[in-house]
Design a protein around this motif. Structure first.
Motif, short mmCIF file in Angstrom:
data_model
loop_
_atom_site.label_atom_id
_atom_site.label_comp_id
_atom_site.label_asym_id
_atom_site.label_seq_id
_atom_site.Cartn_x
_atom_site.Cartn_y
_atom_site.Cartn_z
N SER A 1 0.84 -1.21 0.00
CA SER A 1 0.00 0.00 0.00
C SER A 1 0.87 1.25 0.00
N PHE A 2 1.96 1.22 0.76
CA PHE A 2 2.88 2.36 0.77
C PHE A 2 3.52 2.57 -0.60
N LEU A 3 3.98 1.48 -1.21
CA LEU A 3 4.69 1.58 -2.49
C LEU A 3 3.80 2.16 -3.58
N PHE A 4 2.56 1.67 -3.67
CA PHE A 4 1.67 2.14 -4.73
C PHE A 4 1.26 3.59 -4.50
N THR A 5 0.96 3.96 -3.25
CA THR A 5 0.56 5.34 -2.95
C THR A 5 1.72 6.30 -3.19
N MET A 6 2.90 5.93 -2.68
CA MET A 6 4.08 6.77 -2.86
C MET A 6 4.43 6.91 -4.34
N SER A 7 4.32 5.82 -5.09
CA SER A 7 4.68 5.86 -6.51
C SER A 7 3.76 6.79 -7.29
N PHE A 8 2.48 6.82 -6.92
CA PHE A 8 1.56 7.70 -7.63
C PHE A 8 1.94 9.17 -7.44
N PHE A 9 2.19 9.58 -6.20
CA PHE A 9 2.45 10.98 -5.91
C PHE A 9 3.88 11.41 -6.26
N ASN A 10 4.83 10.48 -6.27
CA ASN A 10 6.23 10.86 -6.44
C ASN A 10 6.87 10.37 -7.73
N PHE A 11 6.16 9.55 -8.50
CA PHE A 11 6.68 9.11 -9.79
C PHE A 11 5.70 9.40 -10.92
N ILE A 12 4.49 8.90 -10.80
CA ILE A 12 3.51 9.06 -11.87
C ILE A 12 3.11 10.53 -12.03
N LEU A 13 2.79 11.21 -10.91
CA LEU A 13 2.37 12.60 -10.98
C LEU A 13 3.48 13.52 -11.50
N PRO A 14 4.73 13.44 -10.97
CA PRO A 14 5.80 14.27 -11.53
C PRO A 14 6.06 13.98 -13.01
N LEU A 15 5.99 12.69 -13.39
CA LEU A 15 6.20 12.35 -14.79
C LEU A 15 5.10 12.95 -15.67
N PHE A 16 3.87 12.94 -15.17
CA PHE A 16 2.75 13.53 -15.91
C PHE A 16 2.96 15.04 -16.08
N ILE A 17 3.36 15.71 -15.00
CA ILE A 17 3.62 17.16 -15.06
C ILE A 17 4.73 17.46 -16.06
N THR A 18 5.80 16.65 -16.01
CA THR A 18 6.92 16.85 -16.93
C THR A 18 6.49 16.66 -18.38
N PHE A 19 5.76 15.58 -18.63
CA PHE A 19 5.31 15.28 -19.99
C PHE A 19 4.40 16.37 -20.54
N ILE A 20 3.40 16.76 -19.74
CA ILE A 20 2.45 17.77 -20.19
C ILE A 20 3.14 19.12 -20.41
N SER A 21 4.05 19.48 -19.51
CA SER A 21 4.74 20.77 -19.63
C SER A 21 5.55 20.84 -20.91
N TYR A 22 6.34 19.81 -21.18
CA TYR A 22 7.16 19.82 -22.39
C TYR A 22 6.32 19.65 -23.65
N ARG A 23 5.22 18.91 -23.53
CA ARG A 23 4.35 18.73 -24.68
C ARG A 23 3.69 20.05 -25.08
N LEU A 24 3.18 20.78 -24.09
CA LEU A 24 2.57 22.07 -24.37
C LEU A 24 3.60 23.08 -24.88
N MET A 25 4.81 23.00 -24.31
CA MET A 25 5.86 23.90 -24.77
C MET A 25 6.27 23.58 -26.21
N GLU A 26 6.30 22.30 -26.54
CA GLU A 26 6.61 21.89 -27.90
C GLU A 26 5.58 22.43 -28.90
N GLN A 27 4.31 22.30 -28.53
CA GLN A 27 3.26 22.80 -29.41
C GLN A 27 3.35 24.31 -29.57
N LYS A 28 3.65 25.01 -28.49
CA LYS A 28 3.76 26.47 -28.54
C LYS A 28 4.92 26.90 -29.43
N LEU A 29 6.08 26.23 -29.28
CA LEU A 29 7.26 26.60 -30.04
C LEU A 29 7.14 26.21 -31.51
N LYS A 30 6.39 25.15 -31.78
CA LYS A 30 6.15 24.77 -33.17
C LYS A 30 5.40 25.86 -33.90
#
Length: 253
Positions: free
Chosen positions: A175-204
């Motif tokens: 339970s700790f591993l799955f909860t921690m992974s969501f907030f500290n791996f999946i969520l940061p990765l999502f923020i990183t992906f979306i940020s660079y994706r939106l920036m890519e579209q803007k710069l294009k």
């Protein structure tokens, strides 16, 4: 854990020495590169900006990871863990705090770049400071939970360093591993992906596509190259720190 002077069970002399040497090289390389970033931030006024504060947070986190690796490498060369059970818990906590802070700082940098390139406005100091505080408080919170009973720190298979005990399959750790992974791996990765994706579209649309690596790396050496040493302004700051002539001019002023 291996006894003093004996090899860890299931490992040969060459394997233990190889692990120790690799950890030492990785630790020293990461420390050197990230120390340059930290030094340039402290000594170069042009780098003291809210955006570079996020890079400084990443460099501090990666320096902590390198220090953790340095302890692990030294223990591997000693062929034992010399710091006892309490030292193991402290080592696991320190390594986990800095690893989480590195991941979350990378996500914060991604968001900061999105804010800069897509809104064309400078990141405010209070926003950058708030982000850094949140990154470190969140990392300390999740790293402290195994010390309080949710999750567990223990020796790695080699017996010469400590981390989360991934061998446990009980409900508590799962339970700790799955909860921690969501907030500290999946969520940061999502923020990183979306940020660079939106920036890519803007710069294009503007015809100025210069997008950095999509997935932020947690390895200290790669982070130092990707986020800090890859910046032209940081290059200038490091050169000013290392150049005797420049240092003489600064003292004269």
């Amino acid at each position: 854990m291996a006894e003093s002077g004996s090899l860890p069970t299931g490992f040969g002399e060459l394997e233990v020495l190889a692990v120790g040497m690799v950890l030492l090289v990785e630790a020293l390389t990461g420390l050197c590169l990230n120390s340059l970033t930290i030094l340039s931030f402290c000594k170069t006024p042009e780098l003291r900006t809210p955006t570079h504060l996020l890079v400084l947070s990443l460099a501090l986190a990666d320096s902590g990871i390198s220090l953790n690796s340095l302890v692990a490498g030294t223990s591997s060369l000693l062929r034992r863990w010399p710091y006892g059970s309490n030292g193991c818990q402290a080592h696991g906590f320190q390594g986990f705090v800095t690893a989480l802070a590195s991941i979350c700082s990378s996500a914060a940098i991604a968001w900061g770049r999105y804010h800069h390139y897509c809104t064309r406005s400078q990141l405010a100091w209070n926003t950058a400071i708030s982000l850094v505080i949140c990154v470190w408080l969140s990392s300390a919170f999740w790293a402290a939970l195994p010390l309080l009973g949710w999750g567990h720190y223990d020796y790695e298979p080699l017996g010469t360093c400590c981390t989360l005990d991934y061998s446990r399959v009980d409900r508590n750790f799962t339970s700790f591993l799955f909860t921690m992974s969501f907030f500290n791996f999946i969520l940061p990765l999502f923020i990183t992906f979306i940020s660079y994706r939106l920036m890519e579209q803007k710069l294009k649309k503007t015809g100025h596509l210069q997008v950095p690596a999509l997935v932020a790396k947690a390895v200290p050496t790669i982070n130092a190259i990707n986020y800090a040493l890859g910046s032209e302004m940081v290059h200038k700051g490091i050169w000013q720190c290392l150049s005797p002539q420049r240092s003489g001019l600064d003292r004269a002023r």
